[in-house]
Design a protein around this motif. Structure first.
Motif, PDB file in Angstrom:
ATOM      1  N   GLN A  65       1.542   9.525  12.654  1.00  0.00           N
ATOM      2  CA  GLN A  65       1.240   8.106  12.828  1.00  0.00           C
ATOM      3  C   GLN A  65       2.103   7.251  11.897  1.00  0.00           C
ATOM      4  OE1 GLN A  65      -3.027   8.146  12.239  1.00  0.00           O
ATOM      5  NE2 GLN A  65      -3.386   7.916  14.433  1.00  0.00           N
ATOM      6  N   ASN A  66       2.240   7.670  10.657  1.00  0.00           N
ATOM      7  CA  ASN A  66       3.072   6.914   9.716  1.00  0.00           C
ATOM      8  C   ASN A  66       4.531   6.925  10.142  1.00  0.00           C
ATOM      9  OD1 ASN A  66       0.888   6.206   8.142  1.00  0.00           O
ATOM     10  ND2 ASN A  66       1.106   7.954   6.773  1.00  0.00           N
ATOM     11  N   GLN A  76       4.817   4.507  12.988  1.00  0.00           N
ATOM     12  CA  GLN A  76       4.697   3.126  12.497  1.00  0.00           C
ATOM     13  C   GLN A  76       5.989   2.674  11.813  1.00  0.00           C
ATOM     14  OE1 GLN A  76       1.782   1.220  12.991  1.00  0.00           O
ATOM     15  NE2 GLN A  76       3.121  -0.458  12.407  1.00  0.00           N
ATOM     16  N   LEU A 123      -1.086   1.081  16.736  1.00  0.00           N
ATOM     17  CA  LEU A 123      -1.235   1.735  15.432  1.00  0.00           C
ATOM     18  C   LEU A 123      -1.734   0.775  14.357  1.00  0.00           C
ATOM     19  CD1 LEU A 123       1.950   3.987  15.410  1.00  0.00           C
ATOM     20  CD2 LEU A 123      -0.430   4.783  15.305  1.00  0.00           C
ATOM     21  N   GLU A 174      -7.555  -0.058  13.838  1.00  0.00           N
ATOM     22  CA  GLU A 174      -8.282   1.189  13.562  1.00  0.00           C
ATOM     23  C   GLU A 174      -8.603   1.937  14.851  1.00  0.00           C
ATOM     24  OE1 GLU A 174      -9.757   4.350  11.669  1.00  0.00           O
ATOM     25  OE2 GLU A 174      -8.629   2.710  10.755  1.00  0.00           O
ATOM     26  N   ARG A 185      -5.435   3.528  16.101  1.00  0.00           N
ATOM     27  CA  ARG A 185      -5.061   4.706  15.307  1.00  0.00           C
ATOM     28  C   ARG A 185      -5.935   5.893  15.676  1.00  0.00           C
ATOM     29  NH1 ARG A 185      -1.392   4.135  11.329  1.00  0.00           N
ATOM     30  NH2 ARG A 185      -2.048   5.923  10.091  1.00  0.00           N
TER      31      ARG A 185
END
Length: 183
Positions: free
Chosen positions: A63-64, A67, A80, A83, A86
């Motif tokens: 995810q990071n 992003q 993303l 919440e 995500r």
């Protein structure tokens, strides 16, 4: 003098039958027996919980990376940013990673069998298999996933405590790096 050396060598050297038996024990076992051990171990019972414990870290890393990727689509980045987005993306990542790992379980089993085959002689492999087929061995195999989970949780707690204890020392040493040296 030479006669004494030859005599000592004959006395100290193992008998040919003993040397042959020792050499035979050093021969790797068969892949068939090694695979039987791996099958008996039911590695998926251990691998599933292990990968599930790693999944939150893997999901967060992906995810990071998404992003921070400059070429990530704007709708993905927008999702993303929330919440619920995500969580939705995390669930997809987790499901796909889990499926991909499970597809590789046979490869992991083959690799494990090959390592067992190389590390143990056939008599040793048969002894291991015999143990796993015994009541105590079967109990170990049954309890192994729970034992590993409990030990992993304890390891994380101990690691967290060690980290908390180390941080002030790390900070002090890093501060000392920038302090003018006393001469």
């Amino acid at each position: 003098m030479i006669r004494a050396i030859v005599l000592a060598a004959l006395i100290l050297s193992p008998a040919p039958a003993v040397a042959q038996a020792a050499a035979a024990q050093q021969q790797p076992g068969t892949i068939k027996t090694a695979r039987a051990i791996v099958a008996r171990m039911q590695m998926e019972r251990t691998l599933d919980p292990m990968f599930q414990q790693l999944m939150p870290l893997m999901v967060a890393n992906v995810q990071n990376a998404m992003q921070n990727a400059t070429d990530a689509p704007a709708p993905l980045k927008a999702r993303l940013a929330t919440e619920s987005g995500r969580q939705q993306i995390g669930a997809i990542i987790s499901e796909e990673f889990t499926a991909a790992f499970r597809q590789r379980y046979p490869d992991i089993g083959d690799a494990a069998a090959e390592e067992y085959r190389k590390a143990f002689s056939e008599p040793e492999l048969l002894a291991i298999l015999g143990f796993y087929n015994s009541p105590v061995g079967a109990k170990l195999l049954t309890l192994q996933p729970q034992l590993q989970k409990t030990l992993s949780e304890q390891g994380r707690a101990i690691g967290r405590e060690a980290g908390i204890a180390a941080v002030p020392k790390i900070q002090a040493r890093l501060t000392a790096l920038d302090a003018p040296s006393a001469k």
